[in-house]
Write an enzyme that holds these catalytic residues in place. Sequence first.
Site, PDB file in Angstrom:
ATOM      1  CD  GLU A  46      -3.003  -0.926   0.052  1.00  0.00           C
ATOM      2  OE1 GLU A  46      -3.205   0.201  -0.447  1.00  0.00           O
ATOM      3  OE2 GLU A  46      -3.591  -1.942  -0.357  1.00  0.00           O
ATOM      4  CG  ASN A  50      -0.806   5.228  -1.055  1.00  0.00           C
ATOM      5  OD1 ASN A  50      -1.646   4.823  -1.848  1.00  0.00           O
ATOM      6  ND2 ASN A  50      -1.049   5.363   0.238  1.00  0.00           N
ATOM      7  NE  ARG A 105      -4.752   2.421  -6.781  1.00  0.00           N
ATOM      8  CZ  ARG A 105      -4.080   1.301  -6.773  1.00  0.00           C
ATOM      9  NH1 ARG A 105      -4.050   0.544  -7.852  1.00  0.00           N
ATOM     10  NH2 ARG A 105      -3.439   0.904  -5.712  1.00  0.00           N
TER      11      ARG A 105
END
Length: 146
Positions: A46, A50, A105
């Site tokens: 994650e 990002n 997303r």
Amino acid sequence: MRNEMHLQFSARSENESFARVTVAAFVAQLDPTTDELTEIKTVVSEAVTNAIIHGYNNDPNGIVSISVIIEDGVVHLTVRDEGVGIPDIEEARQPLFTTKPELERSGMGFTIMENFMDEVIVESEVNKGTTVYLKKAYCEKQTLCN
């Protein structure tokens, strides 16, 4: 006992799995459960995703840096980019918030990190980048920590 590793790589989506596996292999010295290893891999995924998608807008010339320090059964994980930064960190941490709805997303990255880690600190400056500090204690059941 303190042990640490540092990793830098191009902001390319194919490097996300490399980062995830590398960090998990390093954390494995604490003998975490399979579920705990899955959680740390998910958190790395994650944070790195990002950085690549939001920090660098998929520009492969960007560099993502990861540091992992293990000390007394506690994992200190830092993921850093020098991308566009986050204008409103509190908004970005809200479940389902995303700046890239066209990519479908989920906007759950920070929420997932917060659920799997003991502590999540996000520092960011627009046009300078973002640093995510994550902490997880594995001490409670480890004989290494006694």
